[in-house]
Design an enzyme around this catalytic site. Structure first.
Site, PDB file in Angstrom:
ATOM      1  N   SER A  13      11.708  -2.981  32.847  1.00 48.89           N
ATOM      2  CA  SER A  13      10.836  -1.986  33.490  1.00 48.89           C
ATOM      3  C   SER A  13      10.000  -2.608  34.590  1.00 48.89           C
ATOM      4  CB  SER A  13       9.901  -1.383  32.430  1.00 48.89           C
ATOM      5  OG  SER A  13       8.827  -0.721  33.056  1.00 48.89           O
TER       6      SER A  13
ATOM      7  N   GLN B 254      14.494  -2.008  36.871  1.00 47.48           N
ATOM      8  CA  GLN B 254      14.066  -0.621  37.125  1.00 47.48           C
ATOM      9  C   GLN B 254      12.942  -0.608  38.150  1.00 47.48           C
ATOM     10  OE1 GLN B 254      10.890   0.836  35.380  1.00 47.48           O
ATOM     11  NE2 GLN B 254      11.054   2.410  36.957  1.00 47.48           N
TER      12      GLN B 254
ATOM     13  N   THR C 135      13.992   4.934  39.302  1.00 46.54           N
ATOM     14  CA  THR C 135      13.502   6.058  38.500  1.00 46.54           C
ATOM     15  C   THR C 135      12.947   7.119  39.432  1.00 46.54           C
ATOM     16  OG1 THR C 135      13.086   4.633  36.634  1.00 46.54           O
ATOM     17  CG2 THR C 135      11.888   6.720  36.667  1.00 46.54           C
TER      18      THR C 135
ATOM     19  N   ARG D  69       0.144  12.856  29.481  1.00 49.15           N
ATOM     20  CA  ARG D  69       0.358  12.348  28.115  1.00 49.15           C
ATOM     21  C   ARG D  69      -0.976  12.401  27.376  1.00 49.15           C
ATOM     22  NH1 ARG D  69       3.826   7.382  30.636  1.00 49.15           N
ATOM     23  NH2 ARG D  69       5.232   8.750  31.792  1.00 49.15           N
TER      24      ARG D  69
ATOM     25  N   SER E 254      18.444  11.739  32.253  1.00 48.67           N
ATOM     26  CA  SER E 254      17.250  11.317  31.505  1.00 48.67           C
ATOM     27  C   SER E 254      16.091  12.237  31.826  1.00 48.67           C
ATOM     28  CB  SER E 254      16.890   9.883  31.933  1.00 48.67           C
ATOM     29  OG  SER E 254      15.658   9.484  31.373  1.00 48.67           O
TER      30      SER E 254
ATOM     31  N   ASP F  13      20.114   8.885  28.393  1.00 49.47           N
ATOM     32  CA  ASP F  13      19.159   8.433  27.375  1.00 49.47           C
ATOM     33  C   ASP F  13      18.281   9.586  26.938  1.00 49.47           C
ATOM     34  OD1 ASP F  13      16.885   8.726  29.060  1.00 49.47           O
ATOM     35  OD2 ASP F  13      16.859   6.619  29.611  1.00 49.47           O
ATOM     36  N   GLY F  14      17.561   9.357  25.821  1.00 44.46           N
ATOM     37  CA  GLY F  14      16.640  10.362  25.300  1.00 44.46           C
ATOM     38  C   GLY F  14      17.050  10.820  23.919  1.00 44.46           C
ATOM     39  N   GLY F  15      16.323  10.375  22.904  1.00 43.06           N
ATOM     40  CA  GLY F  15      16.518  10.902  21.551  1.00 43.06           C
ATOM     41  C   GLY F  15      17.627  10.258  20.749  1.00 43.06           C
TER      42      GLY F  15
ATOM     43  N   GLY G 267      15.400   3.710  24.252  1.00 40.32           N
ATOM     44  CA  GLY G 267      14.047   3.272  24.602  1.00 40.32           C
ATOM     45  C   GLY G 267      13.226   2.944  23.375  1.00 40.32           C
ATOM     46  N   ARG G 268      12.635   3.977  22.775  1.00 40.01           N
ATOM     47  CA  ARG G 268      11.694   3.754  21.664  1.00 40.01           C
ATOM     48  C   ARG G 268      12.280   2.952  20.499  1.00 40.01           C
ATOM     49  NH1 ARG G 268      10.779   8.809  23.631  1.00 40.01           N
ATOM     50  NH2 ARG G 268       8.674   9.290  24.396  1.00 40.01           N
TER      51      ARG G 268
HETATM   52  C1  FNR Z   1       9.559   4.768  29.019  1.00 41.20           C
HETATM   53  N1  FNR Z   1      10.474   5.100  30.018  1.00 41.20           N
HETATM   54  C2  FNR Z   1      10.398   4.460  31.229  1.00 41.20           C
HETATM   55  N2  FNR Z   1      11.316   4.723  32.200  1.00 41.20           N
HETATM   56  C3  FNR Z   1      11.279   4.055  33.364  1.00 41.20           C
HETATM   57  O1  FNR Z   1      12.131   4.311  34.205  1.00 41.20           O
HETATM   58  N3  FNR Z   1      10.317   3.124  33.596  1.00 41.20           N
HETATM   59  C4  FNR Z   1       9.366   2.793  32.689  1.00 41.20           C
HETATM   60  O2  FNR Z   1       8.526   1.931  32.920  1.00 41.20           O
HETATM   61  C5  FNR Z   1       9.381   3.513  31.476  1.00 41.20           C
HETATM   62  N4  FNR Z   1       8.437   3.263  30.530  1.00 41.20           N
HETATM   63  C6  FNR Z   1       8.526   3.852  29.299  1.00 41.20           C
HETATM   64  C7  FNR Z   1       7.614   3.498  28.315  1.00 41.20           C
HETATM   65  C8  FNR Z   1       7.751   4.023  27.040  1.00 41.20           C
HETATM   66  C9  FNR Z   1       6.780   3.623  25.983  1.00 41.20           C
HETATM   67  C10 FNR Z   1       8.799   4.925  26.749  1.00 41.20           C
HETATM   68  C11 FNR Z   1       8.984   5.486  25.366  1.00 41.20           C
HETATM   69  C12 FNR Z   1       9.677   5.309  27.729  1.00 41.20           C
HETATM   70  C13 FNR Z   1      11.598   6.015  29.733  1.00 41.20           C
HETATM   71  C14 FNR Z   1      12.799   5.244  29.171  1.00 41.20           C
HETATM   72  O3  FNR Z   1      13.432   4.496  30.160  1.00 41.20           O
HETATM   73  C15 FNR Z   1      13.856   6.170  28.595  1.00 41.20           C
HETATM   74  O4  FNR Z   1      14.188   7.146  29.539  1.00 41.20           O
HETATM   75  C16 FNR Z   1      13.419   6.854  27.292  1.00 41.20           C
HETATM   76  O5  FNR Z   1      12.650   5.984  26.514  1.00 41.20           O
HETATM   77  C17 FNR Z   1      14.627   7.319  26.499  1.00 41.20           C
HETATM   78  O6  FNR Z   1      14.223   8.060  25.380  1.00 41.20           O
HETATM   79  P1  FNR Z   1      14.069   7.438  23.898  1.00 41.20           P
HETATM   80  O7  FNR Z   1      15.261   6.523  23.661  1.00 41.20           O
HETATM   81  O8  FNR Z   1      12.789   6.693  23.889  1.00 41.20           O
HETATM   82  O9  FNR Z   1      14.058   8.641  23.054  1.00 41.20           O
END
Ligand code: FNR
Length: 364
Positions: free
Chosen positions: A108, A129, A157, A166, A251, A284-286, A307-308
């Site tokens: 990131s 990124q 991004t 948030r 995403s 991504d996502g979920g 991610g998480r």
């Molecule tokens: C992110 N995401 C994210 N995306 C990005 O392009 N740059 C970033 O710095 C961040 N930072 C970030 C921090 C945190 C704590 C989270 C949870 C997410 C988004 C990330 O790349 C991705 O799209 C999601 O996390 C995917 O979803 P899941 O896997 O967390 O459900």
């Protein structure tokens, strides 16, 4: 919970117990009502399998390739900010975990460890990124540093002209640790009047005027392939391909930007159709299970990013935990392939899944 967690949600619970509330909320939270946050996970649950039987699956191969790089499974580490809020070793530990699993980590822009620290810590294949700041020169310098340090692609991004709202971070008056990559490049006076310092920081740095023409600017400063992250419609997928990107990432930023944006998995197929094989599509996502990875591949993704889950592993058990999370998803994917009757990733096709749309169509 005795012993090692056996699934991602147990890792999440361990992370919740291990972290201060502010940090856990930053990682786990989403925008506003967190509708999309729930949907990202729920939408996977509405997709079911159409498995085939009596197929010899004594050998199942989950290996794949992404932009020409061989990986042990089509599961990458998504870019997520500020890993030192999860563990003192930060992104260095995450990168080592990715390297141990022979997969790709996207670092990131908002990392706590520097580009150089991550690059020298292991031989993981790394993408960088990028957020485009109002100070274009800052973004440009970071792209050049990533290029010099052996990163193989830039992930732009594109869904963050402003930071999503948030509310957990606002309530916690979130404090942002120093982004070491920016040391000496940028100093920002953050006065958030008691709200989230992250929001205050972002509003002073992010460039809300970023637009399609800036892909040309990005191409002029790097020879690395560019992937665009944040695509949720067929129209934008076509524009991305026309702009000459090397890949499209479906995403919604882990539901941290626009609440009521669709769950990524529900729009994957229309993006895949629009791209029509011209560049790879990632999603991504979920994603919390190997079954989710299989569903995404069946709907046309070349790979998924998580991610998480990786952060929860990192928070719970450091580098080992991050590695276990990736291995767990990989092992679950292997089992899902066997139980569906697939030998290799290429065998995973649309015919193995039934979506809500399929069910509705069958009623017409
Ligand atoms: C992110 N995401 C994210 N995306 C990005 O392009 N740059 C970033 O710095 C961040 N930072 C970030 C921090 C945190 C704590 C989270 C949870 C997410 C988004 C990330 O790349 C991705 O799209 C999601 O996390 C995917 O979803 P899941 O896997 O967390 O459900």
């Amino acid at each position: 919970m005795a012993g090692d967690p056996v699934n991602i949600s147990e890792f999440q619970e361990l992370a919740r117990q291990a972290l201060p509330k502010m940090n856990y909320d930053y990682f786990s939270g989403g925008a506003e009502d967190e509708h999309t946050l729930r949907e990202n996970v729920e939408a996977f649950r509405r997709i079911t399998f159409q498995p085939r039987i009596l197929i010899d699956v004594s050998n199942v191969d989950v290996s794949s390739s992404i932009l020409g790089y061989n990986v042990s499974a089509p599961i990458m580490v998504a870019p997520t900010g500020m890993h030192k809020l999860a563990h003192p070793e930060g992104e260095v530990a995450t990168a080592r975990a990715a390297a141990a699993c022979n997969t790709i980590m996207v670092l990131s822009f908002s990392s706590n460890s520097t580009i150089e620290e991550v690059a020298s810590s292991c031989n993981a294949i790394r993408f960088y990124q990028l957020y485009v700041y109002q100070r274009r020169d800052v973004s440009e310098k970071l792209v050049r540093r990533a290029e010099r340090n052996g990163f193989k692609a830039i992930v732009l991004t594109a869904d963050t002209p402003k930071l999503g709202r948030r509310e957990r971070d606002i309530r916690n008056k979130m404090v942002v640790p120093m982004l070491k990559n920016l040391e000496g490049l940028l100093s920002v006076e953050v006065n958030s009047e008691g709200g989230s310092k992250l929001e205050a920081y972002a509003s002073q740095t992010m460039d809300p005027s970023l637009s399609w023409k800036d892909i040309g600017w990005l191409k002029s400063i790097t020879s690395l392939p560019i992937l665009i992250k944040g695509v949720l419609t067929a129209e934008d997928a076509r524009m991305a391909v026309d702009a000459g990107v090397a890949g499209v990432i479906v995403s919604n930023h882990g539901a941290r930007q626009l609440d009521y944006a669709p769950a990524s998995i529900t729009v994957l197929e229309e993006v895949v159709d629009a791209v029509a094989g011209r560049v790879p599509v990632l999603v991504d996502g979920g994603i919390r299970r190997g079954t989710d990875v299989f569903k995404a591949l069946a709907l046309g993704a070349q790979a998924v990013m998580v991610g998480r889950p990786v952060i929860y592993g990192l928070a719970a058990k450091g580098e080992y935990g991050a590695r276990r999370v990736i291995e767990m998803l990989r092992d679950e994917l292997e089992l899902t392939m066997a139980l569906n009757g697939c030998h290799c990733v290429k065998d995973i096709t649309r015919s193995y899944v039934r979506t809500e749309c399929d069910r509705l169509r069958s009623l017409l």
